[in-house]
Design a protein around this motif. Structure first.
Motif, PDB file in Angstrom:
ATOM      1  N   SER A  44      10.777  60.244  30.728  1.00  0.00           N
ATOM      2  CA  SER A  44      10.669  61.182  31.851  1.00  0.00           C
ATOM      3  C   SER A  44       9.225  61.553  32.146  1.00  0.00           C
ATOM      4  O   SER A  44       8.799  61.564  33.310  1.00  0.00           O
ATOM      5  N   SER A  45       8.466  61.853  31.121  1.00  0.00           N
ATOM      6  CA  SER A  45       7.085  62.270  31.350  1.00  0.00           C
ATOM      7  C   SER A  45       6.240  61.113  31.873  1.00  0.00           C
ATOM      8  O   SER A  45       5.409  61.299  32.771  1.00  0.00           O
ATOM      9  N   THR A  46       6.456  59.916  31.356  1.00  0.00           N
ATOM     10  CA  THR A  46       5.697  58.765  31.838  1.00  0.00           C
ATOM     11  C   THR A  46       6.064  58.436  33.277  1.00  0.00           C
ATOM     12  O   THR A  46       5.190  58.179  34.111  1.00  0.00           O
ATOM     13  N   LEU A  47       7.363  58.467  33.602  1.00  0.00           N
ATOM     14  CA  LEU A  47       7.782  58.198  34.979  1.00  0.00           C
ATOM     15  C   LEU A  47       7.246  59.253  35.945  1.00  0.00           C
ATOM     16  O   LEU A  47       6.884  58.927  37.078  1.00  0.00           O
ATOM     17  N   THR A  48       7.169  60.490  35.515  1.00  0.00           N
ATOM     18  CA  THR A  48       6.600  61.538  36.359  1.00  0.00           C
ATOM     19  C   THR A  48       5.133  61.239  36.659  1.00  0.00           C
ATOM     20  O   THR A  48       4.688  61.361  37.804  1.00  0.00           O
ATOM     21  N   ALA A  49       4.397  60.813  35.646  1.00  0.00           N
ATOM     22  CA  ALA A  49       2.988  60.466  35.852  1.00  0.00           C
ATOM     23  C   ALA A  49       2.842  59.274  36.793  1.00  0.00           C
ATOM     24  O   ALA A  49       1.893  59.208  37.580  1.00  0.00           O
ATOM     25  N   MET A  50       3.784  58.357  36.742  1.00  0.00           N
ATOM     26  CA  MET A  50       3.717  57.155  37.583  1.00  0.00           C
ATOM     27  C   MET A  50       3.931  57.470  39.057  1.00  0.00           C
ATOM     28  O   MET A  50       3.538  56.681  39.923  1.00  0.00           O
ATOM     29  N   GLN A  51       4.547  58.607  39.371  1.00  0.00           N
ATOM     30  CA  GLN A  51       4.836  58.964  40.765  1.00  0.00           C
ATOM     31  C   GLN A  51       3.562  59.047  41.616  1.00  0.00           C
ATOM     32  O   GLN A  51       3.617  58.886  42.824  1.00  0.00           O
ATOM     33  N   GLY A  52       2.429  59.280  40.979  1.00  0.00           N
ATOM     34  CA  GLY A  52       1.180  59.375  41.719  1.00  0.00           C
ATOM     35  C   GLY A  52       0.503  58.037  41.984  1.00  0.00           C
ATOM     36  O   GLY A  52      -0.517  57.986  42.666  1.00  0.00           O
ATOM     37  N   ASP A  53       1.070  56.960  41.506  1.00  0.00           N
ATOM     38  CA  ASP A  53       0.490  55.623  41.683  1.00  0.00           C
ATOM     39  C   ASP A  53       1.029  55.002  42.973  1.00  0.00           C
ATOM     40  O   ASP A  53       2.224  54.759  43.102  1.00  0.00           O
ATOM     41  N   PRO A  54       0.159  54.733  43.963  1.00  0.00           N
ATOM     42  CA  PRO A  54       0.620  54.168  45.234  1.00  0.00           C
ATOM     43  C   PRO A  54       1.367  52.840  45.067  1.00  0.00           C
ATOM     44  O   PRO A  54       2.334  52.586  45.787  1.00  0.00           O
TER      45      PRO A  54
END
Length: 189
Positions: A137-147
Motif C-alpha cells: 500500500s505505501s509503495t503504491l501510494t508513492a507510485m501515484q506521483g509518477d507520470p
C-alpha cells in the motif's frame, strides 16, 4: 484455495483474481494490465525485500514444526517478515480495484484472502501478512506521483473496460466462483 495461491506466476495471479473481477483475464488478453502489474510488483517487492533483509525473522514452520502447503525448499531460505506473496497479492488487488472500482470490494477481499493463504499454509505469521499489505500500500501510494505509472494505469483501465464488455472475455465457472466467494468471506482473524 491456500494451496492454489502458492503459485505466483503472472498467469496464476490473474487466474486467482478472475472471479473477483468477474471476467477471465490473462497476460495474453490483458498485456497492458500485465505490464503495469509486473512493474508495480517489482517496486513493491523490492521494498518488501529490504524489510525482509533488515528483520531476518524466521518462518513459523522453522520454529514450530508443522505441515506446510508447499515444498519447504521453496521458502526455507527466505524470511517471514514481511510476506512477499502477500505484497504481490495486495499489489494485484489494489491495482485491479483502481482499474475497476465497482469491483473493489470483491477484489480487495480476495487480496486479503490471498495473503491469509500464507498463514493457512504455515509459511508466514499474521504480522508478516499485515506488513506485506502495508508495504504494498505505501509503495503504491508513492507510485501515484509518477507520470509513467499514471499513464500505464490509464491504459490498463481502457484495456480492462474493453474486456468487460459483453462477450469480450469468457465468464467463469459459477460454482467455482461461488465456492471461492464463500472462502473469501471468512476472514482468519
Amino acid at each position: 484455495m491456500a494451496t492454489n495461491d502458492v503459485k505466483s506466476a503472472p498467469a496464476d495471479l490473474f487466474r486467482d483474481f478472475n472471479c473477483a473481477m468477474g471476467i477471465t483475464m490473462t497476460p495474453e488478453n490483458a498485456p497492458r494490465t500485465a505490464a503495469l502489474i509486473r512493474r508495480a510488483m517489482f517496486d513493491t517487492g523490492r521494498q518488501t525485500g529490504i524489510a525482509k533483509t533488515f528483520y531476518k525473522r524466521q518462518r513459523p514452520f522453522l520454529i514450530d514444526r508443522g505441515p506446510i502447503c508447499q515444498p519447504a525448499s521453496e521458502v526455507a531460505d527466505s524470511y517471514d517478515y514481511p510476506s512477499g506473496r502477500t505484497t504481490a497479492g495486495w499489489t494485484m488487488a489494489t491495482l485491479l480495484a483502481e482499474i475497476a472500482p465497482d469491483r473493489a470490494t470483491a477484489l480487495l477481499a480476495r487480496g486479503r484472502a490471498y495473503g491469509e493463504s500464507r498463514i493457512v499454509c504455515g509459511v508466514h505469521n499474521a504480522s508478516a501478512v499485515e506488513a506485506g499489505r502495508l508495504s504494498a500500500s505505501s509503495t503504491l501510494t508513492a507510485m501515484q506521483g509518477d507520470p509513467a505509472f499514471t499513464t500505464d494505469l490509464a491504459a490498463a483501465r481502457q484495456e480492462i473496460a474493453a474486456l468487460r464488455q459483453p462477450g469480450a472475455a469468457a465468464k467463469h465457472d459459477t460454482v467455482q466462483c461461488t465456492r471461492e466467494a464463500a472462502l473469501v468471506a471468512q476472514p482468519l482473524y
